[in-house]
Design a protein around this motif. Sequence first.
Motif, PDB file in Angstrom:
ATOM      1  N   ASP A   1      -2.451   6.195  -4.247  1.00 25.41           N
ATOM      2  CA  ASP A   1      -2.137   5.844  -2.555  1.00 25.41           C
ATOM      3  C   ASP A   1      -3.293   4.774  -3.421  1.00 25.41           C
ATOM      4  O   ASP A   1      -4.033   4.606  -4.236  1.00 25.41           O
ATOM      5  N   MET A   2      -3.204   3.559  -3.320  1.00 21.16           N
ATOM      6  CA  MET A   2      -3.088   2.846  -4.121  1.00 21.16           C
ATOM      7  C   MET A   2      -2.468   0.778  -2.938  1.00 21.16           C
ATOM      8  O   MET A   2      -1.842   0.682  -2.584  1.00 21.16           O
ATOM      9  N   THR A   3      -3.693  -0.063  -3.213  1.00 17.08           N
ATOM     10  CA  THR A   3      -2.707  -1.047  -2.767  1.00 17.08           C
ATOM     11  C   THR A   3      -3.240  -2.708  -3.578  1.00 17.08           C
ATOM     12  O   THR A   3      -4.280  -2.634  -4.117  1.00 17.08           O
TER      13      THR A   3
ATOM     14  N   ASP B   1       1.028  -1.114   0.389  1.00 12.86           N
ATOM     15  CA  ASP B   1      -0.214  -0.348  -0.127  1.00 12.86           C
ATOM     16  C   ASP B   1       0.670   1.128  -0.054  1.00 12.86           C
ATOM     17  O   ASP B   1       1.431   1.882   1.059  1.00 12.86           O
TER      18      ASP B   1
ATOM     19  N   GLU C   1      -6.998  -1.718  -3.052  1.00 11.49           N
ATOM     20  CA  GLU C   1      -6.925  -0.134  -3.577  1.00 11.49           C
ATOM     21  C   GLU C   1      -6.884   0.151  -4.879  1.00 11.49           C
ATOM     22  O   GLU C   1      -5.580   0.569  -5.451  1.00 11.49           O
TER      23      GLU C   1
ATOM     24  N   GLU D   1     -10.738   0.409  -0.495  1.00 10.23           N
ATOM     25  CA  GLU D   1     -10.148  -0.470  -0.550  1.00 10.23           C
ATOM     26  C   GLU D   1     -11.085  -0.836   0.556  1.00 10.23           C
ATOM     27  O   GLU D   1      -9.874  -1.546   1.753  1.00 10.23           O
TER      28      GLU D   1
HETATM   29 ZN    ZN Z   1      -4.213   3.432   0.369  1.00  5.23          ZN
END
Ligand code: ZN
Length: 393
Positions: free
Chosen positions: A256-258, A245, A368, A354
């Motif tokens: 912002d990614m997961t 993340d 996410e 997410e």
């Molecule tokens: Zn995140």
Amino acid sequence: MAGLPTVAPRPAIPPERHGARLEAVREELRATGAAGLLVGPGAELRYLAGYHAMALERLTLLVVPRDGEATLVVPRLEREPALGCPAAAAGLVRVRSWEETEDPFGLVARALPEARRPGGAGARLLVGDRLWATFVLRLLDTFPGARLGLASSALRALRMRKDAEELALLRAAAHAADRVVAGIAAGRLIGRSELDVAQEIGQRLVAEGHERAEAAIVGSGPNSASPHHGASERIIEAADAVVLDFGGSLGGYVSDMTRTLWVTGPAEVAPDPAFVAIYDTVRAAHAAALAAVRPGVPCEAVDEAARVVIEAAGHGPHFVHRTGHGIGLEVHEDPYIVAGNTEPLERGMTFSVEPGIYLEGRYGARLEDIVACAADGPDVLNEAPRGLWVVRG
Ligand code: ZN
Ligand code: ZN
């Protein structure tokens, strides 16, 4: 120049956008009877003036009176960058710098004469949500009897609805993050510490055009069950789940990614079926939340859409956080995708989706993406594959 990688030109916020934002603030001040809005370094200042300033003990403050010209009060040693910020360069704000031994609040008082006029006592002022208490108390000395409110009361509705350039920046940041996760998943993981992988994520984000990378979460093995784990000295092993993340900012706008990985190792250890089941539930919850996104739908309905899927699978107690948060100049901002938030989605709002399931001591999974609410439904900014990433590591 065939064969050379091309870097797409970075979208930019046109200066006139700052003029429109300042005017919208003045309208809001007139509508609510406030005398002025005063914001320090941070997202509010960047939104209104395009000015990136360090939050320091020396006062930097943008003063926007209800009527009349906005003033950017800055320390003398920051005069040049202040004059070069988009709003000052376009003549939308005047810059007033204070000498090292001068009291900057004299300049602040002159920038907002209405609030000092006889009979002006008790003026209502909107101050930056994160303006330091040390400055807020000085403002109360400067404007005796002032009644304070939060700048977000005037800014949140504006900042929540992204314009075309803001969306383009958020999309560029999301695509850069997509490339980073692909690069990490293709590389070696086994035998490396989480911290080492987190560092590589930061380097890759910068290589992909981010000016800044935030500390990444790399949760491996049992650490994947801790949603805000961070990164530790734990060494990644075969048959680990790994939650990545991460994000940073590109042109001031945040990624912002997961993604969740399963590391097979050279022995090709397939993910344990119970873990695959958890991941499939998370993915179904993510899809259900996306399907709920369209203008007019309350934020809490998007959270509920994800939650019912996870509850139906018996993991309600293991989904321990809200489904998402707004994103823009800040990684967490309005609107929050959470039970109790009845705010209806509008076109141009951007937020994360997410969902996650966390089995303490064993493993966890989260998926996410950043999503914009478009006229007819969700516009998912991330494009990296959403399945479980089964990698050799
Ligand atoms: Zn995140
Ligand atoms: Zn997030």
